[in-house]
Write a protein that holds these residues in place. Structure first.
Motif, PDB file in Angstrom:
ATOM      1  N   ILE A   1      41.890  38.569  42.075  1.00  0.00           N
ATOM      2  CA  ILE A   1      41.970  37.371  41.237  1.00  0.00           C
ATOM      3  C   ILE A   1      41.464  36.152  42.002  1.00  0.00           C
ATOM      4  CG2 ILE A   1      43.596  35.751  40.172  1.00  0.00           C
ATOM      5  CD1 ILE A   1      45.245  38.220  39.319  1.00  0.00           C
ATOM      6  N   ASP A   2      41.921  36.016  43.240  1.00  0.00           N
ATOM      7  CA  ASP A   2      41.483  34.879  44.057  1.00  0.00           C
ATOM      8  C   ASP A   2      39.987  34.963  44.354  1.00  0.00           C
ATOM      9  OD1 ASP A   2      42.156  32.544  45.901  1.00  0.00           O
ATOM     10  OD2 ASP A   2      41.259  33.963  47.318  1.00  0.00           O
ATOM     11  N   LEU A   3      39.508  36.163  44.624  1.00  0.00           N
ATOM     12  CA  LEU A   3      38.096  36.351  44.954  1.00  0.00           C
ATOM     13  C   LEU A   3      37.205  35.971  43.777  1.00  0.00           C
ATOM     14  CD1 LEU A   3      36.055  37.491  47.051  1.00  0.00           C
ATOM     15  CD2 LEU A   3      36.415  39.736  46.025  1.00  0.00           C
ATOM     16  N   TYR A   4      37.545  36.446  42.583  1.00  0.00           N
ATOM     17  CA  TYR A   4      36.723  36.159  41.410  1.00  0.00           C
ATOM     18  C   TYR A   4      36.836  34.693  40.989  1.00  0.00           C
ATOM     19  CZ  TYR A   4      35.887  41.154  40.564  1.00  0.00           C
ATOM     20  OH  TYR A   4      35.485  42.463  40.670  1.00  0.00           O
ATOM     21  N   ALA A   5      38.025  34.139  41.107  1.00  0.00           N
ATOM     22  CA  ALA A   5      38.247  32.790  40.595  1.00  0.00           C
ATOM     23  C   ALA A   5      37.711  31.704  41.517  1.00  0.00           C
ATOM     24  CB  ALA A   5      39.739  32.568  40.360  1.00  0.00           C
ATOM     25  N   THR A   6      37.869  31.879  42.826  1.00  0.00           N
ATOM     26  CA  THR A   6      37.556  30.779  43.745  1.00  0.00           C
ATOM     27  C   THR A   6      36.304  30.992  44.585  1.00  0.00           C
ATOM     28  OG1 THR A   6      38.922  31.703  45.522  1.00  0.00           O
ATOM     29  CG2 THR A   6      40.025  30.280  43.917  1.00  0.00           C
ATOM     30  N   GLN A   7      35.863  32.257  44.748  1.00  0.00           N
ATOM     31  CA  GLN A   7      34.727  32.487  45.640  1.00  0.00           C
ATOM     32  C   GLN A   7      33.486  32.992  44.910  1.00  0.00           C
ATOM     33  OE1 GLN A   7      37.488  34.766  48.432  1.00  0.00           O
ATOM     34  NE2 GLN A   7      36.097  33.817  49.913  1.00  0.00           N
ATOM     35  N   LEU A   8      33.675  33.910  43.983  1.00  0.00           N
ATOM     36  CA  LEU A   8      32.527  34.410  43.224  1.00  0.00           C
ATOM     37  C   LEU A   8      32.310  33.640  41.923  1.00  0.00           C
ATOM     38  CD1 LEU A   8      32.996  38.266  43.719  1.00  0.00           C
ATOM     39  CD2 LEU A   8      31.284  36.788  44.778  1.00  0.00           C
ATOM     40  N   HIS A   9      33.303  32.858  41.527  1.00  0.00           N
ATOM     41  CA  HIS A   9      33.223  32.039  40.311  1.00  0.00           C
ATOM     42  C   HIS A   9      32.856  32.876  39.086  1.00  0.00           C
ATOM     43  CE1 HIS A   9      33.574  28.622  42.981  1.00  0.00           C
ATOM     44  NE2 HIS A   9      32.525  29.053  43.666  1.00  0.00           N
ATOM     45  N   GLU A  10      33.596  33.961  38.922  1.00  0.00           N
ATOM     46  CA  GLU A  10      33.441  34.844  37.768  1.00  0.00           C
ATOM     47  C   GLU A  10      34.820  35.045  37.139  1.00  0.00           C
ATOM     48  OE1 GLU A  10      31.670  38.272  39.582  1.00  0.00           O
ATOM     49  OE2 GLU A  10      29.641  37.484  39.421  1.00  0.00           O
ATOM     50  N   PRO A  11      35.339  34.006  36.484  1.00  0.00           N
ATOM     51  CA  PRO A  11      36.725  34.056  36.000  1.00  0.00           C
ATOM     52  C   PRO A  11      36.981  35.181  35.006  1.00  0.00           C
ATOM     53  CG  PRO A  11      35.542  32.181  35.055  1.00  0.00           C
ATOM     54  CD  PRO A  11      34.689  32.723  36.148  1.00  0.00           C
ATOM     55  N   GLU A  12      35.943  35.574  34.270  1.00  0.00           N
ATOM     56  CA  GLU A  12      36.150  36.629  33.283  1.00  0.00           C
ATOM     57  C   GLU A  12      36.557  37.958  33.956  1.00  0.00           C
ATOM     58  OE1 GLU A  12      31.928  36.798  34.645  1.00  0.00           O
ATOM     59  OE2 GLU A  12      33.313  35.206  34.018  1.00  0.00           O
ATOM     60  N   LYS A  13      36.164  38.137  35.201  1.00  0.00           N
ATOM     61  CA  LYS A  13      36.536  39.369  35.907  1.00  0.00           C
ATOM     62  C   LYS A  13      37.963  39.328  36.439  1.00  0.00           C
ATOM     63  CE  LYS A  13      31.841  40.784  37.115  1.00  0.00           C
ATOM     64  NZ  LYS A  13      30.893  41.168  38.180  1.00  0.00           N
ATOM     65  N   CYS A  14      38.574  38.160  36.404  1.00  0.00           N
ATOM     66  CA  CYS A  14      39.987  38.057  36.790  1.00  0.00           C
ATOM     67  C   CYS A  14      40.895  38.672  35.733  1.00  0.00           C
ATOM     68  CB  CYS A  14      40.399  36.593  36.951  1.00  0.00           C
ATOM     69  SG  CYS A  14      39.597  35.694  38.259  1.00  0.00           S
ATOM     70  N   LEU A  15      40.442  38.593  34.471  1.00  0.00           N
ATOM     71  CA  LEU A  15      41.328  38.872  33.352  1.00  0.00           C
ATOM     72  C   LEU A  15      41.976  40.258  33.396  1.00  0.00           C
ATOM     73  CD1 LEU A  15      42.575  37.678  30.874  1.00  0.00           C
ATOM     74  CD2 LEU A  15      40.557  38.358  29.563  1.00  0.00           C
ATOM     75  N   PRO A  16      41.248  41.354  33.660  1.00  0.00           N
ATOM     76  CA  PRO A  16      41.922  42.660  33.696  1.00  0.00           C
ATOM     77  C   PRO A  16      43.058  42.717  34.710  1.00  0.00           C
ATOM     78  CG  PRO A  16      39.542  42.941  33.648  1.00  0.00           C
ATOM     79  CD  PRO A  16      39.791  41.485  33.884  1.00  0.00           C
ATOM     80  N   HIS A  17      42.900  42.012  35.794  1.00  0.00           N
ATOM     81  CA  HIS A  17      43.926  42.036  36.835  1.00  0.00           C
ATOM     82  C   HIS A  17      45.108  41.138  36.467  1.00  0.00           C
ATOM     83  CE1 HIS A  17      41.059  44.329  39.104  1.00  0.00           C
ATOM     84  NE2 HIS A  17      40.154  43.379  38.916  1.00  0.00           N
ATOM     85  N   VAL A  18      44.812  40.034  35.801  1.00  0.00           N
ATOM     86  CA  VAL A  18      45.895  39.182  35.284  1.00  0.00           C
ATOM     87  C   VAL A  18      46.717  39.961  34.254  1.00  0.00           C
ATOM     88  CG1 VAL A  18      46.387  37.148  33.867  1.00  0.00           C
ATOM     89  CG2 VAL A  18      44.717  37.004  35.737  1.00  0.00           C
ATOM     90  N   GLU A  19      46.028  40.648  33.342  1.00  0.00           N
ATOM     91  CA  GLU A  19      46.731  41.438  32.326  1.00  0.00           C
ATOM     92  C   GLU A  19      47.587  42.530  32.957  1.00  0.00           C
ATOM     93  OE1 GLU A  19      43.605  41.192  28.560  1.00  0.00           O
ATOM     94  OE2 GLU A  19      43.206  42.590  30.200  1.00  0.00           O
ATOM     95  N   ALA A  20      47.043  43.202  33.964  1.00  0.00           N
ATOM     96  CA  ALA A  20      47.774  44.290  34.610  1.00  0.00           C
ATOM     97  C   ALA A  20      49.026  43.775  35.308  1.00  0.00           C
ATOM     98  CB  ALA A  20      46.869  45.007  35.610  1.00  0.00           C
TER      99      ALA A  20
END
Length: 308
Positions: free
Chosen positions: A235-254
């Motif tokens: 979540i941190d990697l996608y949100a703050t470093q790769l800037h791909e927030p949509e890829k955070c979502l499956p992990h947030v849901e899980a």
């Protein structure tokens, strides 16, 4: 005075009291018997002992070199050629005292027959004693490439990793070994953490993301504590470093499905509510979590966002 009989050209030593001479011809004869499968098991040892007894070490060493470069050896089946080089390696290591020469012969034995276990074990022992961790690691990695997929291959790769870690200066080979381990066992925490460290140091963030995604998809699943930690890093990697927030979502849901009170998941999901295309899914995940927490008013607000 009666002269001592010489070994017959091309014949193996048959008596320990026969003086050793014309070593190259003797080796040539041993090759012939070896090719026919008629060579007694103790012949090589008896030959080496005779060289010690008669002070003919240099002569036998030269004969081994000549035979190894000759055409007759190249005509032997690979297992037989490997055995000749193995025996030469034993002579150079244990009798003649030439470690470098012994290493060369043993490596050639494995080139002819990679499954020659005695040559492998002898070479591994010599490299270990010499402290040549890098070459030893390469030896184990090469052996792993030939081993059957499974525990044997993993054990060899693990030993290769240990050697490269201790030897230093082999970062590329070490990363390659850890990658091979992860392909065989995505649950291997040591390999995963070692790769995480190296990917971060090299700024290989997408490789790191693929590595962590592979870990959370492992079967059987990881223990929840490990899975939660890995999803948090994703979540941190996608949100703050790769800037791909949509890829955070499956992990947030899980995470919210198991821990509806997870503060990090709530925080990131809240930010996703304003991202077009995934806001509805984020709102749905948050609404389910709030419902389980008993926050009815917040559930209504989130369902409204989802509907909109």
């Amino acid at each position: 005075m009666q002269r001592e009989p010489r070994p017959r050209a091309g014949a193996p030593i048959t008596q320990c009291d026969t003086r050793l001479e014309r070593e190259e011809e003797i080796l040539d004869g041993l090759l012939t018997l070896l090719a026919r499968g008629q060579l007694p098991d103790d012949t090589w040892q008896r030959l080496h002992e005779a060289a010690v007894r008669d002070g003919r070490l240099a002569e036998l060493a030269f004969a081994y070199s000549a035979v190894a470069q000759g055409g007759k050896l190249r005509q032997l089946p690979p297992p037989a050629a490997a055995e000749v080089h193995y025996q030469a390696g034993l002579f150079f290591a244990d009798v003649f005292g030439d470690v470098q020469g012994a290493t060369s012969y043993l490596e050639k034995a494995l080139a002819f027959s990679p499954s020659h276990l005695a040559a492998f074990d002898k070479l591994a022992t010599m490299l270990s004693r010499a402290g040549d961790e890098r070459r030893l690691g390469e030896l184990y990695q090469e052996a792993a490439g030939r081993a059957a997929r499974g525990s044997e291959q993993l054990a060899l790769l693990s030993r290769a990793a240990d050697c490269f870690e201790h030897g230093g200066g082999a970062e590329e080979r070490l990363v390659e070994v850890y990658q091979q381990i992860m392909k065989l066992d995505p649950r291997d925490e040591r390999a995963r953490r070692a790769l995480e460290t190296r990917y971060l140091k090299a700024n290989r963030l997408r490789d790191l993301a693929r590595l962590l995604e592979q870990a959370v998809a492992a079967e059987p699943p990881l223990p929840f504590e490990q899975e939660r930690s890995i999803r948090g890093r994703l979540i941190d990697l996608y949100a703050t470093q790769l800037h791909e927030p949509e890829k955070c979502l499956p992990h947030v849901e899980a995470l919210l499905a198991v821990e509806p009170h997870n503060s990090d998941a709530h925080r990131v999901a809240g930010k996703l509510l304003v991202v077009k295309g995934i806001a509805a899914r984020a709102a749905a995940a948050l609404a389910t979590a709030q419902e389980r927490l008993g926050n009815d008013a917040e559930v209504v607000r989130l369902l409204t966002i989802e509907l909109e």
